[in-house]
Design a protein around this motif. Sequence first.
Motif, PDB file in Angstrom:
ATOM      1  N   PHE A  79      23.977  56.032 -21.305  1.00 11.34           N
ATOM      2  CA  PHE A  79      22.830  55.271 -21.799  1.00 11.34           C
ATOM      3  C   PHE A  79      22.640  53.955 -21.041  1.00 11.34           C
ATOM      4  CE2 PHE A  79      23.299  57.908 -25.702  1.00 11.34           C
ATOM      5  CZ  PHE A  79      22.005  58.390 -25.749  1.00 11.34           C
ATOM      6  N   GLU A  80      23.726  53.247 -20.786  1.00 11.00           N
ATOM      7  CA  GLU A  80      23.598  51.947 -20.139  1.00 11.00           C
ATOM      8  C   GLU A  80      22.971  52.083 -18.754  1.00 11.00           C
ATOM      9  OE1 GLU A  80      23.344  48.076 -19.852  1.00 11.00           O
ATOM     10  OE2 GLU A  80      24.037  49.109 -21.658  1.00 11.00           O
ATOM     11  N   ASN A  81      23.418  53.062 -17.977  1.00  7.36           N
ATOM     12  CA  ASN A  81      22.844  53.261 -16.647  1.00  7.36           C
ATOM     13  C   ASN A  81      21.387  53.712 -16.725  1.00  7.36           C
ATOM     14  OD1 ASN A  81      25.325  52.573 -15.673  1.00  7.36           O
ATOM     15  ND2 ASN A  81      25.892  54.623 -14.958  1.00  7.36           N
ATOM     16  N   VAL A  82      21.095  54.536 -17.714  1.00 10.06           N
ATOM     17  CA  VAL A  82      19.711  54.995 -17.911  1.00 10.06           C
ATOM     18  C   VAL A  82      18.802  53.809 -18.202  1.00 10.06           C
ATOM     19  CG1 VAL A  82      18.225  56.224 -19.548  1.00 10.06           C
ATOM     20  CG2 VAL A  82      20.230  57.367 -18.579  1.00 10.06           C
ATOM     21  N   LYS A  83      19.265  52.883 -19.016  1.00  5.60           N
ATOM     22  CA  LYS A  83      18.446  51.707 -19.343  1.00  5.60           C
ATOM     23  C   LYS A  83      18.214  50.843 -18.102  1.00  5.60           C
ATOM     24  CE  LYS A  83      20.097  51.514 -24.113  1.00  5.60           C
ATOM     25  NZ  LYS A  83      20.897  50.740 -25.091  1.00  5.60           N
ATOM     26  N   VAL A  84      19.251  50.696 -17.278  1.00  4.49           N
ATOM     27  CA  VAL A  84      19.116  49.899 -16.059  1.00  4.49           C
ATOM     28  C   VAL A  84      18.101  50.535 -15.108  1.00  4.49           C
ATOM     29  CG1 VAL A  84      20.321  49.169 -13.964  1.00  4.49           C
ATOM     30  CG2 VAL A  84      21.404  48.848 -16.193  1.00  4.49           C
ATOM     31  N   VAL A  85      18.199  51.846 -14.920  1.00  2.16           N
ATOM     32  CA  VAL A  85      17.261  52.535 -14.028  1.00  2.16           C
ATOM     33  C   VAL A  85      15.839  52.466 -14.583  1.00  2.16           C
ATOM     34  CG1 VAL A  85      16.640  54.763 -13.004  1.00  2.16           C
ATOM     35  CG2 VAL A  85      19.030  54.051 -13.067  1.00  2.16           C
ATOM     36  N   THR A  86      15.713  52.603 -15.901  1.00  4.02           N
ATOM     37  CA  THR A  86      14.390  52.499 -16.525  1.00  4.02           C
ATOM     38  C   THR A  86      13.781  51.118 -16.295  1.00  4.02           C
ATOM     39  OG1 THR A  86      14.991  54.109 -18.229  1.00  4.02           O
ATOM     40  CG2 THR A  86      13.103  52.694 -18.682  1.00  4.02           C
ATOM     41  N   GLN A  87      14.606  50.070 -16.439  1.00  5.06           N
ATOM     42  CA  GLN A  87      14.103  48.718 -16.185  1.00  5.06           C
ATOM     43  C   GLN A  87      13.706  48.547 -14.724  1.00  5.06           C
ATOM     44  OE1 GLN A  87      13.584  46.205 -18.546  1.00  5.06           O
ATOM     45  NE2 GLN A  87      12.461  45.329 -16.804  1.00  5.06           N
ATOM     46  N   ALA A  88      14.464  49.146 -13.825  1.00  3.99           N
ATOM     47  CA  ALA A  88      14.125  49.077 -12.399  1.00  3.99           C
ATOM     48  C   ALA A  88      12.776  49.748 -12.134  1.00  3.99           C
ATOM     49  CB  ALA A  88      15.224  49.746 -11.570  1.00  3.99           C
ATOM     50  N   ILE A  89      12.527  50.862 -12.817  1.00  6.28           N
ATOM     51  CA  ILE A  89      11.226  51.541 -12.678  1.00  6.28           C
ATOM     52  C   ILE A  89      10.120  50.671 -13.255  1.00  6.28           C
ATOM     53  CG2 ILE A  89       9.865  53.531 -13.458  1.00  6.28           C
ATOM     54  CD1 ILE A  89      12.498  55.172 -13.295  1.00  6.28           C
ATOM     55  N   ALA A  90      10.387  50.066 -14.417  1.00  7.44           N
ATOM     56  CA  ALA A  90       9.395  49.172 -15.025  1.00  7.44           C
ATOM     57  C   ALA A  90       9.046  48.031 -14.072  1.00  7.44           C
ATOM     58  CB  ALA A  90       9.927  48.628 -16.348  1.00  7.44           C
ATOM     59  N   ASP A  91      10.063  47.446 -13.444  1.00  6.10           N
ATOM     60  CA  ASP A  91       9.818  46.343 -12.515  1.00  6.10           C
ATOM     61  C   ASP A  91       9.055  46.815 -11.285  1.00  6.10           C
ATOM     62  OD1 ASP A  91      11.168  44.701 -14.251  1.00  6.10           O
ATOM     63  OD2 ASP A  91      13.067  44.748 -13.133  1.00  6.10           O
ATOM     64  N   ASN A  92       9.360  48.014 -10.804  1.00  2.00           N
ATOM     65  CA  ASN A  92       8.639  48.573  -9.659  1.00  2.00           C
ATOM     66  C   ASN A  92       7.161  48.773  -9.993  1.00  2.00           C
ATOM     67  OD1 ASN A  92       7.544  51.398  -8.520  1.00  2.00           O
ATOM     68  ND2 ASN A  92       8.787  50.443  -6.934  1.00  2.00           N
ATOM     69  N   VAL A  93       6.894  49.300 -11.180  1.00  2.00           N
ATOM     70  CA  VAL A  93       5.507  49.562 -11.591  1.00  2.00           C
ATOM     71  C   VAL A  93       4.758  48.247 -11.800  1.00  2.00           C
ATOM     72  CG1 VAL A  93       4.094  50.512 -13.448  1.00  2.00           C
ATOM     73  CG2 VAL A  93       6.003  51.835 -12.550  1.00  2.00           C
ATOM     74  N   LYS A  94       5.435  47.264 -12.359  1.00  2.00           N
ATOM     75  CA  LYS A  94       4.789  45.955 -12.514  1.00  2.00           C
ATOM     76  C   LYS A  94       4.441  45.355 -11.157  1.00  2.00           C
ATOM     77  CE  LYS A  94       6.510  44.452 -17.028  1.00  2.00           C
ATOM     78  NZ  LYS A  94       7.284  43.423 -17.747  1.00  2.00           N
ATOM     79  N   ALA A  95       5.344  45.491 -10.204  1.00  7.66           N
ATOM     80  CA  ALA A  95       5.107  44.952  -8.867  1.00  7.66           C
ATOM     81  C   ALA A  95       3.940  45.658  -8.172  1.00  7.66           C
ATOM     82  CB  ALA A  95       6.373  45.082  -8.017  1.00  7.66           C
ATOM     83  N   SER A  96       3.712  46.916  -8.559  1.00 10.30           N
ATOM     84  CA  SER A  96       2.609  47.668  -7.956  1.00 10.30           C
ATOM     85  C   SER A  96       1.261  47.289  -8.553  1.00 10.30           C
ATOM     86  CB  SER A  96       2.824  49.179  -8.160  1.00 10.30           C
ATOM     87  OG  SER A  96       2.560  49.554  -9.507  1.00 10.30           O
ATOM     88  N   GLY A  97       1.287  46.562  -9.672  1.00 13.86           N
ATOM     89  CA  GLY A  97       0.053  46.153 -10.328  1.00 13.86           C
ATOM     90  C   GLY A  97      -0.542  47.210 -11.236  1.00 13.86           C
ATOM     91  N   GLU A  98       0.221  48.294 -11.516  1.00 11.96           N
ATOM     92  CA  GLU A  98      -0.323  49.405 -12.302  1.00 11.96           C
ATOM     93  C   GLU A  98       0.261  49.495 -13.715  1.00 11.96           C
ATOM     94  OE1 GLU A  98      -1.850  52.763  -9.271  1.00 11.96           O
ATOM     95  OE2 GLU A  98       0.306  52.872  -9.701  1.00 11.96           O
ATOM     96  N   ALA A  99       1.092  48.549 -14.107  1.00 14.24           N
ATOM     97  CA  ALA A  99       1.797  48.649 -15.380  1.00 14.24           C
ATOM     98  C   ALA A  99       0.857  48.781 -16.574  1.00 14.24           C
ATOM     99  CB  ALA A  99       2.711  47.442 -15.563  1.00 14.24           C
ATOM    100  N   ARG A 100      -0.344  48.195 -16.472  1.00 12.61           N
ATOM    101  CA  ARG A 100      -1.304  48.253 -17.589  1.00 12.61           C
ATOM    102  C   ARG A 100      -1.740  49.682 -17.919  1.00 12.61           C
ATOM    103  NH1 ARG A 100      -5.979  49.343 -15.158  1.00 12.61           N
ATOM    104  NH2 ARG A 100      -6.132  48.875 -12.930  1.00 12.61           N
ATOM    105  N   LYS A 101      -1.546  50.622 -16.970  1.00 12.56           N
ATOM    106  CA  LYS A 101      -1.947  52.018 -17.174  1.00 12.56           C
ATOM    107  C   LYS A 101      -0.974  52.791 -18.056  1.00 12.56           C
ATOM    108  CE  LYS A 101      -4.128  52.402 -12.596  1.00 12.56           C
ATOM    109  NZ  LYS A 101      -4.082  53.176 -11.313  1.00 12.56           N
ATOM    110  N   GLY A 102       0.223  52.251 -18.253  1.00 16.27           N
ATOM    111  CA  GLY A 102       1.217  52.934 -19.075  1.00 16.27           C
ATOM    112  C   GLY A 102       2.032  53.951 -18.304  1.00 16.27           C
ATOM    113  N   ILE A 103       3.099  54.423 -18.920  1.00 18.42           N
ATOM    114  CA  ILE A 103       4.019  55.387 -18.313  1.00 18.42           C
ATOM    115  C   ILE A 103       4.316  56.504 -19.308  1.00 18.42           C
ATOM    116  CG2 ILE A 103       6.383  55.737 -17.455  1.00 18.42           C
ATOM    117  CD1 ILE A 103       6.304  52.967 -16.267  1.00 18.42           C
TER     118      ILE A 103
END
Length: 474
Positions: free
Chosen positions: A21-45
């Motif tokens: 679980f801990e590693n999954v949460k870290v990878v999920t946060q990394a994906i969230a940060d990647n999507v935010k950096a792309s400017g598309e986070a408002r579209k949802g996942i």
Amino acid sequence: MQRITFGTSGWRGIMCEDFIFENVKVVTQAIADNVKASGEARKGIIVGYDSRFMGESFAREAARVLTGAGITTYLCIRDTPTPVIAFEILRRGTAGAINFTASHNPPEYNGIKFSPSWGGPALPQTTTDIENRANEMAGEICYTECSIDEAMQKGLLVEIDPMQAYLEDLATKVDFAAIAKLGTIAVNPLYGTARGYLAEPLKAHGVKVVQMNANRDPYFGGFPPEPSEKYIQDFIRLVQQDPSISLGIATDGDADRFGIVDSDGSFIEPNYIIALLLDYLVRVKGMTGGVGRSVATSHLVDAVAKLHGIEVFETPVGFKFIGELISQDKIIIGGEESAGLTIKGHVPEKDGILACLLVAEMVAREGKPVRALLEQLYEKVGRYLTKRVNITLSPELEEVFPERIAATPAGFAGVSVKQKVTVDGNKFILEDGSWLLFRKSGTEPVVRLYAEASNEARLQALLEAGREFIVGKA
């Protein structure tokens, strides 16, 4: 935390070892940060999962991290096929999807696959960014979690089931009326996510179906959920023993790969299915465009392309590269020898459900078994036989492998090398049109050796020569 590394289809690991679980949460946060950096986070996942152990739990934890980051999350309410998740990305216009799947790997594995907004598997520049972000967070509490109830109250979490929308779209791409004339079809979802996506639509269109392995089983019956000849012997016996069955169709654990069993119980290699469907889509359905195949896929595809005067795009191994060609509308069909394909106008992701149904349509409309259709194709373009073997390297051989593979031999099995291709690994094309490909595994001391020739004796000679090239004479 062990280093996170994304392979051809995401990050995979053994549950309770590195996939926790801990590693999954870290990878999920990394994906969230990647999507935010792309400017598309408002579209949802979108967050989905296959039928493995604790898929729902991993998905819910990912949803808590995403909603904690303020990203609207569309959570699948049941295990969902990978191609259906790809379809839903495009249908909803989301920033992408996180899919908990280890595809055809054994049941002790799970994985995270990220697909961005264009719907295909993430390209290397995206996965490298996610890797780097995740590994920089190692050992830190780097995320904020939102409870499921709070996320739903805030409107940040929406539960979805994309099945119906996907099946409605599929009905516009598959001729179910033709399939209904075929007779009985055997269906094997291998305890995976294709339950409800193959048998039920066929039945709804009047097709008689015999089904096996259609319950959820995280152990997958004791085998890897891979629809290869080795792991579906029970299914092959079913087809052999029932003369009313016209075709057997199977999918892997997340339904992105296909397996085809002919009416006589013969297993048909995916290489040949890709070429047959290319010919069918051009000749019968009138589709136009090029064809994409991985460097490891049969040149029977090239022969069919030459027959119809269409362009061939050769890609590295990894469906993301074929998906990119689909998204650019360059190809009619794209496929890999590892049983993945998709077609023009469909998702830029391999789809085992679509592949199985297109084969059923082809057999029904052509009025011949798959093997007869293959022999008919051979008469037009020549015979192609392809095989892959794995060569395990000793520590000594692994050390000298890079130097050995960098050399270009004069020839193999008595035929000169005409061309060397380095799209992915080292591929040697010989003067007679046969070829060998050497690809080193990135995770184990194994070299994957592929060979293709016009007859069985020549094929075996090439495989032996290829082995000798790597390990030396016995």
